[in-house]
Design a protein around this motif. Structure first.
Motif, PDB file in Angstrom:
ATOM      1  N   LEU A  24       0.831  -1.202   0.000  1.00 49.60           N
ATOM      2  CA  LEU A  24       0.000   0.000   0.000  1.00 49.60           C
ATOM      3  C   LEU A  24       0.867   1.253   0.000  1.00 49.60           C
ATOM      4  O   LEU A  24       0.589   2.214  -0.721  1.00 49.60           O
ATOM      5  CB  LEU A  24      -0.928  -0.006   1.211  1.00 49.60           C
ATOM      6  CG  LEU A  24      -1.880   1.177   1.337  1.00 49.60           C
ATOM      7  CD1 LEU A  24      -2.809   1.246   0.123  1.00 49.60           C
ATOM      8  CD2 LEU A  24      -2.680   1.070   2.619  1.00 49.60           C
ATOM      9  N   TYR A  25       1.928   1.243   0.777  1.00 46.35           N
ATOM     10  CA  TYR A  25       2.858   2.371   0.811  1.00 46.35           C
ATOM     11  C   TYR A  25       3.439   2.630  -0.578  1.00 46.35           C
ATOM     12  O   TYR A  25       3.470   3.768  -1.052  1.00 46.35           O
ATOM     13  CB  TYR A  25       3.968   2.097   1.832  1.00 46.35           C
ATOM     14  CG  TYR A  25       5.022   3.173   1.884  1.00 46.35           C
ATOM     15  CD1 TYR A  25       4.777   4.374   2.543  1.00 46.35           C
ATOM     16  CD2 TYR A  25       6.261   2.988   1.294  1.00 46.35           C
ATOM     17  CE1 TYR A  25       5.742   5.361   2.611  1.00 46.35           C
ATOM     18  CE2 TYR A  25       7.233   3.968   1.346  1.00 46.35           C
ATOM     19  CZ  TYR A  25       6.972   5.148   2.006  1.00 46.35           C
ATOM     20  OH  TYR A  25       7.929   6.131   2.061  1.00 46.35           O
ATOM     21  N   LEU A  28       0.852   4.069  -3.022  1.00 46.55           N
ATOM     22  CA  LEU A  28       0.523   5.476  -2.795  1.00 46.55           C
ATOM     23  C   LEU A  28       1.697   6.404  -3.077  1.00 46.55           C
ATOM     24  O   LEU A  28       1.528   7.502  -3.592  1.00 46.55           O
ATOM     25  CB  LEU A  28       0.035   5.675  -1.354  1.00 46.55           C
ATOM     26  CG  LEU A  28      -1.281   5.001  -0.991  1.00 46.55           C
ATOM     27  CD1 LEU A  28      -1.552   5.137   0.492  1.00 46.55           C
ATOM     28  CD2 LEU A  28      -2.420   5.585  -1.811  1.00 46.55           C
ATOM     29  N   ARG A  29       2.899   5.979  -2.735  1.00 47.02           N
ATOM     30  CA  ARG A  29       4.071   6.842  -2.818  1.00 47.02           C
ATOM     31  C   ARG A  29       4.721   6.880  -4.199  1.00 47.02           C
ATOM     32  O   ARG A  29       5.058   7.953  -4.700  1.00 47.02           O
ATOM     33  CB  ARG A  29       5.109   6.401  -1.786  1.00 47.02           C
ATOM     34  CG  ARG A  29       6.328   7.280  -1.735  1.00 47.02           C
ATOM     35  CD  ARG A  29       7.346   6.733  -0.733  1.00 47.02           C
ATOM     36  NE  ARG A  29       8.663   7.209  -1.036  1.00 47.02           N
ATOM     37  CZ  ARG A  29       9.477   6.677  -1.938  1.00 47.02           C
ATOM     38  NH1 ARG A  29       9.095   5.637  -2.625  1.00 47.02           N
ATOM     39  NH2 ARG A  29      10.667   7.179  -2.157  1.00 47.02           N
ATOM     40  N   LYS A  32       3.599   9.171  -7.170  1.00 47.11           N
ATOM     41  CA  LYS A  32       3.828  10.595  -6.939  1.00 47.11           C
ATOM     42  C   LYS A  32       5.304  10.968  -6.921  1.00 47.11           C
ATOM     43  O   LYS A  32       5.689  12.019  -7.400  1.00 47.11           O
ATOM     44  CB  LYS A  32       3.192  11.016  -5.610  1.00 47.11           C
ATOM     45  CG  LYS A  32       1.692  10.960  -5.609  1.00 47.11           C
ATOM     46  CD  LYS A  32       1.141  11.360  -4.266  1.00 47.11           C
ATOM     47  CE  LYS A  32      -0.365  11.208  -4.265  1.00 47.11           C
ATOM     48  NZ  LYS A  32      -0.945  11.484  -2.970  1.00 47.11           N
ATOM     49  N   ARG A  87      -0.137   0.869 -11.053  1.00 49.34           N
ATOM     50  CA  ARG A  87      -1.253   1.683 -10.579  1.00 49.34           C
ATOM     51  C   ARG A  87      -2.346   0.763 -10.040  1.00 49.34           C
ATOM     52  O   ARG A  87      -2.711  -0.214 -10.659  1.00 49.34           O
ATOM     53  CB  ARG A  87      -1.806   2.537 -11.701  1.00 49.34           C
ATOM     54  CG  ARG A  87      -0.836   3.589 -12.151  1.00 49.34           C
ATOM     55  CD  ARG A  87      -1.551   4.893 -12.397  1.00 49.34           C
ATOM     56  NE  ARG A  87      -0.618   5.867 -12.926  1.00 49.34           N
ATOM     57  CZ  ARG A  87      -0.122   6.850 -12.201  1.00 49.34           C
ATOM     58  NH1 ARG A  87      -0.472   6.992 -10.969  1.00 49.34           N
ATOM     59  NH2 ARG A  87       0.725   7.702 -12.733  1.00 49.34           N
ATOM     60  N   ARG A  93      -6.667  -0.405  -3.220  1.00 49.44           N
ATOM     61  CA  ARG A  93      -5.934   0.275  -2.151  1.00 49.44           C
ATOM     62  C   ARG A  93      -6.701   0.222  -0.830  1.00 49.44           C
ATOM     63  O   ARG A  93      -6.101   0.000   0.227  1.00 49.44           O
ATOM     64  CB  ARG A  93      -5.643   1.720  -2.536  1.00 49.44           C
ATOM     65  CG  ARG A  93      -4.585   1.813  -3.634  1.00 49.44           C
ATOM     66  CD  ARG A  93      -4.269   3.220  -3.949  1.00 49.44           C
ATOM     67  NE  ARG A  93      -5.468   3.827  -4.532  1.00 49.44           N
ATOM     68  CZ  ARG A  93      -5.488   4.971  -5.167  1.00 49.44           C
ATOM     69  NH1 ARG A  93      -4.401   5.670  -5.292  1.00 49.44           N
ATOM     70  NH2 ARG A  93      -6.612   5.445  -5.663  1.00 49.44           N
TER      71      ARG A  93
END
Length: 124
Positions: A24-25, A28-29, A32, A87, A93
């Motif tokens: 999950l980290y 999300l990270r 970006k 993605r 997520r």
């Protein structure tokens, strides 16, 4: 026997929390703060697909994903190009987050019960 079961429960929960939490980290990270590239399908292995991508220094890396077509958008960490993430949808997520929390609860519950049993045994 019960203590071993609690320890197995705690270990399973810790594994779930760490594995899903890291996934999950990354999900999300990396989109970006990482570098996003288009990975090409390289080959199939058992039930998953292996995608290949090239980092900014020309190094070849592979990413496993069970779903996807001939190409897959992958984001990787420029400091560690082998660490990548495709993605993920919002649903995936959220489910990863929920299962990581369940795993954390299992780990804490198993460790707490093991501590309680130890306290009870030492107390007499």
């Amino acid at each position: 026997m019960g203590n071993r079961l609690c320890q197995l429960f705690a270990c399973t929960g810790a594994f779930m929390a760490l594995t899903l939490g890291r996934g999950l980290y990354d999900a999300l990270r990396l989109p970006k703060h990482g570098i996003t590239v288009l990975a090409e399908l390289d080959h199939y292995t058992n039930r998953t697909k292996e995608y290949r991508y090239v980092d900014q220094d020309g190094g070849l890396h592979f990413y496993r994903e069970p779903t996807g077509g001939q190409q897959l958008e992958v984001s990787y960490d420029p400091r560690n190009p082998g660490r990548a993430s495709a993605r993920q949808s919002l649903y995936v997520r959220v489910m990863m987050g929920l299962m990581a929390v369940v795993g954390l609860g299992m780990a804490c519950g198993g460790l707490g019960f093991t501590g309680y049993q130890l306290f009870t045994a030492l107390r007499g």
